[in-house]
Scaffold this motif. Structure first.
Motif, short mmCIF file in Angstrom:
data_model
loop_
_atom_site.label_atom_id
_atom_site.label_comp_id
_atom_site.label_asym_id
_atom_site.label_seq_id
_atom_site.Cartn_x
_atom_site.Cartn_y
_atom_site.Cartn_z
N THR A 88 0.78 -1.31 -0.30
CA THR A 88 -0.06 0.19 0.22
C THR A 88 0.80 1.52 0.20
O THR A 88 0.41 2.60 -1.19
CB THR A 88 -1.46 0.12 1.11
OG1 THR A 88 -1.76 -1.04 1.25
CG2 THR A 88 -1.73 1.07 1.12
N ALA A 89 1.41 1.35 0.72
CA ALA A 89 2.43 2.76 0.56
C ALA A 89 3.65 2.77 -0.79
O ALA A 89 4.04 3.34 -0.74
CB ALA A 89 3.55 2.59 2.52
N TYR A 90 4.02 1.58 -0.89
CA TYR A 90 4.91 1.87 -2.40
C TYR A 90 4.07 2.13 -3.12
O TYR A 90 4.10 2.89 -4.34
CB TYR A 90 4.92 0.07 -2.37
CG TYR A 90 6.46 0.34 -3.37
CD1 TYR A 90 7.01 0.61 -3.54
CD2 TYR A 90 5.63 -0.46 -4.62
CE1 TYR A 90 8.04 -0.02 -5.17
CE2 TYR A 90 6.09 -0.44 -5.73
CZ TYR A 90 7.02 0.05 -5.81
OH TYR A 90 7.87 -0.62 -7.05
N ILE A 123 2.04 13.92 5.29
CA ILE A 123 2.05 12.53 6.33
C ILE A 123 0.73 11.93 7.22
O ILE A 123 1.12 13.07 8.43
CB ILE A 123 2.39 11.70 5.73
CG1 ILE A 123 3.52 11.22 4.97
CG2 ILE A 123 1.35 9.59 6.65
CD1 ILE A 123 4.70 10.67 5.21
N SER A 124 -0.90 12.26 6.55
CA SER A 124 -1.78 11.76 8.35
C SER A 124 -1.31 10.68 8.80
O SER A 124 -1.16 9.46 7.68
CB SER A 124 -2.74 12.57 8.27
OG SER A 124 -2.97 11.48 6.51
N VAL A 136 6.17 5.10 4.31
CA VAL A 136 5.87 5.88 3.04
C VAL A 136 6.71 6.67 3.88
O VAL A 136 7.61 7.94 2.44
CB VAL A 136 4.41 6.82 3.19
CG1 VAL A 136 4.14 7.72 2.47
CG2 VAL A 136 2.75 6.02 2.85
N GLY A 137 6.79 8.06 5.04
CA GLY A 137 7.65 8.83 5.17
C GLY A 137 8.83 8.48 5.28
O GLY A 137 9.87 9.31 5.12
N GLN A 138 9.22 7.34 5.48
CA GLN A 138 10.87 6.56 5.39
C GLN A 138 11.27 6.23 3.61
O GLN A 138 12.28 6.59 3.28
CB GLN A 138 11.39 4.75 5.93
CG GLN A 138 10.46 4.59 7.20
CD GLN A 138 10.88 3.80 7.86
OE1 GLN A 138 12.10 3.57 8.75
NE2 GLN A 138 10.25 3.31 8.77
#
Length: 353
Positions: free
Chosen positions: A150-152, A169-170, A180-182
């Motif tokens: 999902t993040a990718y 990013i919430s 996602v942040g990383q």
């Protein structure tokens, strides 16, 4: 433990059952643990199903809408749970018996399974064989499972990020947000996240390497907060919350910004969702806002592993899990997602391998 007909072993099978459809905020008492069920440890003759022993179960926000009574014409991408039946979700399991040519006894898999000790899985297309066991198996409930893909997909495929862009990013300390942040930091972006406690904000800044983070509960004016953290505006917003946060973000997007709509956890327990007032910003700032489902991107799983496994082994990606022990604690773990009780990826240990 008992023996079934024909010498097939039959064992007790503890299950988490949904009592009734849920309206408003879910409670632990909306579910119960059934200890009287049994299951035969053999795939029925002629079936291509897979029988598994569940090891880890994933608690995910998308499971909340599945507790609602389906409305004719209002169907979503996934079926509601059925009252009186076990709930289901993503998990990690060991194959005990298989009628499917792609799976054999002893294989480790991740995918959709029941919230129970043992599951007979007929929808085998939802299962992925685990090839890499030199990382914690629990990672396949999150980092190397659905949350990771999902993040990718949301970040790389939907947002088309570029080095130096400003990313917000919430729900940033959750299963998806922390990744996602990383990803964004590894690409060279400026990253800010929001979360709901001081502990989570500290985690974002000190563990996950975000440039900054804030507790949204301490910000009476979210628009002002975002202007403080993004004086030049936001290029990419990874949306996990919806509601007032989305409205504030819309006012702070840069021209040709991108918004990946992953989820809206602030809306799941409302009988009547909140409206969004600032959508006209999409027009004059030429912002692209796109919803997505991880299921549409599972074909990228091998490519995702190629990127992420080296990052894990090199220590460039870290992952925080919040682990509950035992099926009897699974209802509380799931409900905790909606009060923000979990810190990191919430999962349940059902059994050791």
């Amino acid at each position: 433990m008992a023996s079934g007909g024909g010498g097939v072993e039959e064992v007790s099978n503890k299950q988490v059952i949904l009592k009734n459809y849920v309206s408003g905020f879910p409670k632990e008492s909306d579910m119960y643990v059934n200890t009287s069920g049994t299951i035969k440890l053999k795939v029925p003759e002629g079936s291509n199903a897979v029988l598994v022993k569940n090891l880890y179960l994933s608690c995910d926000p998308y499971m909340r809408p599945r507790m609602k009574q389906p409305i004719p014409g209002g169907e979503t991408y996934i079926e509601s749970f059925k009252p009186g039946s076990p709930i289901s979700g993503h998990g990690v399991a060991k194959v005990l018996d298989s009628g499917h040519p792609n799976f054999k006894k002893g294989d480790l898999v991740w995918g959709m399974t029941g919230w129970e000790e043992y599951s007979l899985i007929t929808a085998t297309q939802t299962l992925f064989k685990i090839q890499h066991t030199d990382v914690p198996l629990s990672y396949y409930t999150g980092l190397l499972g659905m949350a990771g893909v999902t993040a990718y997909a949301g970040f790389y495929e939907i947002c088309s990020p570029k080095k130096g862009e400003h990313v917000f990013i919430s729900a940033a300390s959750g299963a998806v947000g922390q990744l996602v942040g990383q990803f964004a930091k590894l690409l060279g972006c400026h990253v800010v996240g929001s979360a709901g406690s001081k502990e989570k904000v500290d985690l974002l800044k000190n563990k996950f390497g975000f440039d900054d983070a804030f507790n949204y509960k301490e910000e009476p004016d979210l628009d002002a907060a975002l202007k403080r953290y993004f004086p030049e505006g936001i290029d990419i917003y990874f949306e996990n919350v919806g509601g007032k946060m989305l409205d504030a973000v819309l006012l702070n997007m840069r021209i040709r910004g991108r918004i990946a709509v992953c989820g809206m956890i602030s809306q799941y327990n409302l009988d009547k969702p909140e409206g969004v007032q600032n959508l006209m910003t999409l027009v004059w700032k030429r912002v692209r806002m796109e919803g997505f489902l991880v299921f549409d991107y599972f074909h990228l799983y091998p490519k995702f592993l190629e990127l992420v496994l080296p990052y894990i082994k090199e220590g460039k990606i870290t992952y925080v899990e919040d682990i509950a022990e035992g099926l009897e604690n699974a209802p509380a773990a799931l409900i905790g997602l909606f009060t923000g009780r979990n810190v990191g990826k919430q999962l349940v240990v059902v059994a050791c391998e």
